[in-house]
Design a protein around this motif. Structure first.
Motif, PDB file in Angstrom:
ATOM      1  N   GLY A  66       0.796  -1.192  -0.108  1.00  0.00           N
ATOM      2  CA  GLY A  66      -0.026  -0.047   0.063  1.00  0.00           C
ATOM      3  C   GLY A  66       0.858   1.514  -0.112  1.00  0.00           C
ATOM      4  N   GLY A  67       0.515   2.192   1.064  1.00  0.00           N
ATOM      5  CA  GLY A  67       1.130   3.397   1.076  1.00  0.00           C
ATOM      6  C   GLY A  67       2.466   3.607   1.307  1.00  0.00           C
ATOM      7  N   GLY A  68       3.040   2.679   1.978  1.00  0.00           N
ATOM      8  CA  GLY A  68       4.382   2.574   2.143  1.00  0.00           C
ATOM      9  C   GLY A  68       4.979   3.626   3.207  1.00  0.00           C
ATOM     10  N   ASN A  99       5.539   2.909   6.323  1.00  0.00           N
ATOM     11  CA  ASN A  99       6.474   2.397   7.434  1.00  0.00           C
ATOM     12  C   ASN A  99       8.072   2.080   6.424  1.00  0.00           C
ATOM     13  OD1 ASN A  99       5.561   1.244  10.099  1.00  0.00           O
ATOM     14  ND2 ASN A  99       3.701   0.775   8.663  1.00  0.00           N
ATOM     15  N   LEU A 100       7.849   1.797   5.287  1.00  0.00           N
ATOM     16  CA  LEU A 100       8.811   1.901   4.277  1.00  0.00           C
ATOM     17  C   LEU A 100       9.804   3.193   4.322  1.00  0.00           C
ATOM     18  CD1 LEU A 100      10.574   1.070   1.967  1.00  0.00           C
ATOM     19  CD2 LEU A 100       8.946   1.861   0.473  1.00  0.00           C
ATOM     20  N   ALA A 111       6.078  -4.686   5.342  1.00  0.00           N
ATOM     21  CA  ALA A 111       5.625  -3.408   5.894  1.00  0.00           C
ATOM     22  C   ALA A 111       4.521  -3.082   5.243  1.00  0.00           C
ATOM     23  CB  ALA A 111       6.865  -2.297   5.439  1.00  0.00           C
ATOM     24  N   GLY A 112       3.178  -3.524   5.821  1.00  0.00           N
ATOM     25  CA  GLY A 112       1.987  -3.422   5.295  1.00  0.00           C
ATOM     26  C   GLY A 112       1.925  -4.156   3.854  1.00  0.00           C
ATOM     27  N   HIS A 171       3.124  -5.326  12.895  1.00  0.00           N
ATOM     28  CA  HIS A 171       1.477  -5.541  13.062  1.00  0.00           C
ATOM     29  C   HIS A 171       1.187  -4.398  14.191  1.00  0.00           C
ATOM     30  CE1 HIS A 171      -2.327  -7.477  13.124  1.00  0.00           C
ATOM     31  NE2 HIS A 171      -2.361  -7.331  14.240  1.00  0.00           N
ATOM     32  N   PRO A 172      -0.208  -3.742  13.543  1.00  0.00           N
ATOM     33  CA  PRO A 172      -0.596  -2.505  14.596  1.00  0.00           C
ATOM     34  C   PRO A 172      -1.623  -2.834  15.681  1.00  0.00           C
ATOM     35  CG  PRO A 172      -1.842  -2.843  12.508  1.00  0.00           C
ATOM     36  CD  PRO A 172      -0.746  -3.853  12.546  1.00  0.00           C
ATOM     37  N   MET A 212       0.585   4.324  14.252  1.00  0.00           N
ATOM     38  CA  MET A 212       1.684   4.382  13.317  1.00  0.00           C
ATOM     39  C   MET A 212       2.647   5.590  13.810  1.00  0.00           C
ATOM     40  SD  MET A 212      -0.272   4.658   9.349  1.00  0.00           S
ATOM     41  CE  MET A 212      -0.196   3.162   8.652  1.00  0.00           C
TER      42      MET A 212
HETATM   43  C1  GRF Z   1       0.368  -0.325   9.194  1.00  0.00           C
HETATM   44  O1  GRF Z   1      -0.688  -0.205   9.939  1.00  0.00           O
HETATM   45  C2  GRF Z   1       1.097  -2.048   9.291  1.00  0.00           C
HETATM   46  O2  GRF Z   1       1.178  -2.034  10.598  1.00  0.00           O
HETATM   47  C3  GRF Z   1      -0.188  -2.796   8.673  1.00  0.00           C
HETATM   48  O3  GRF Z   1      -0.410  -1.989   7.519  1.00  0.00           O
HETATM   49  C4  GRF Z   1      -0.330  -0.611   7.574  1.00  0.00           C
HETATM   50  C5  GRF Z   1       0.718  -0.508   6.504  1.00  0.00           C
HETATM   51  O4  GRF Z   1       0.752   0.967   6.279  1.00  0.00           O
HETATM   52  N1  GRF Z   1       0.411  -4.111   8.570  1.00  0.00           N
HETATM   53  P1  GRF Z   1       1.957   1.515   5.124  1.00  0.00           P
HETATM   54  O5  GRF Z   1       1.569   0.919   3.844  1.00  0.00           O
HETATM   55  O6  GRF Z   1       3.290   1.408   5.918  1.00  0.00           O
HETATM   56  O7  GRF Z   1       1.639   2.962   5.156  1.00  0.00           O
END
Ligand code: GRF
Length: 208
Positions: free
Chosen positions: A10-12, A14-15, A88-89, A110-111, A177
């Motif tokens: 997805g949006g990344g 965490n990346l 990461a997501g 994991h959130p 996050m």
């Molecule tokens: C985060 O909440 C992560 O913990 C979960 O999916 C989300 C991903 O967000 N597994 P992002 O793509 O890093 O913005």
């Protein structure tokens, strides 16, 4: 130098936290060799390209069956001599072959505070909906090694975050996050790059 692959869907954000930590020197001795997404439109791929990191879109839809997709994913990792895989997501179920080959070398964020609000089908906003429904006063995030189960691998680090009375799932997701995920994911990668993380009988020890 630890060679890292980041798997995203997805949006990344965490990346992005990991990229920033490497660029700012909070993660030393590691570099991201590749970012792989099952969703070719994921903004995470764009984030990687902006920082000169190879971005690969690998969609199961492009393969005749799941085994062929799994093999292609495996080759992407094995062919680059990756040391650590960071989920990461990432919404793809990681095939057993990769889990076996990369034992204690795949981590996931994991959130929630595992073992609460995790397991099969509990991802994304659903995690925070369940936490609010249960009325917990704290939630948070967990970084763990990935094993064959869903969110069952050895826990490396957790960080608690306050839940407020007027939280919506979206507001809680954002706070977790900001206060937990973007903090502990880079921290764990740095500890692994330093060789400070070990696993014994399913429990993680961090060298101080
Ligand atoms: C985060 O909440 C992560 O913990 C979960 O999916 C989300 C991903 O967000 N597994 P992002 O793509 O890093 O913005």
């Amino acid at each position: 130098m630890l060679r890292v692959a980041v798997l995203v869907s997805g949006g990344g954000t965490n990346l992005q936290a990991v990229i920033d930590a490497i660029e700012e020197g909070r993660i030393s001795n590691a570099r991201i060799d590749v970012v792989i997404s099952n969703n070719k439109k994921a903004y995470a791929l764009e984030r990687a390209r902006k920082h000169g990191i190879q971005a690969v879109g690998l969609s199961p839809k492009d393969f005749e069956n799941r085994d062929l997709f799994n093999e292609a994913l495996y080759q992407e990792l094995a062919g680059r001599e990756i040391d650590l895989v960071v989920l990461a997501g990432c919404l793809v179920v990681i095939p057993d072959k990769i889990i076996r080959e990369f034992e204690n070398r795949i981590i996931n964020i994991h959130p929630s505070l595992i073992p609460s609000f995790c397991g099969k089908g509990c991802y994304g906003l659903k995690v925070h909906e369940q936490a609010l429904q249960r009325g917990v006063k704290i939630s948070g995030a967990t970084v763990h090694f990935v094993d064959e189960g869903t969110d069952t691998g050895p826990i490396i680090m957790q960080k608690a975050v306050e839940v407020r009375d007027d939280d919506t799932p979206e507001v809680l997701q954002r706070r977790i996050m900001e206060q937990a995920e973007w903090v502990i994911l880079p921290e764990v990668i740095n500890l692994i790059a330093e060789g400070s993380v070990s696993v014994s009988e399913g429990h993680v020890k961090i060298k101080k």
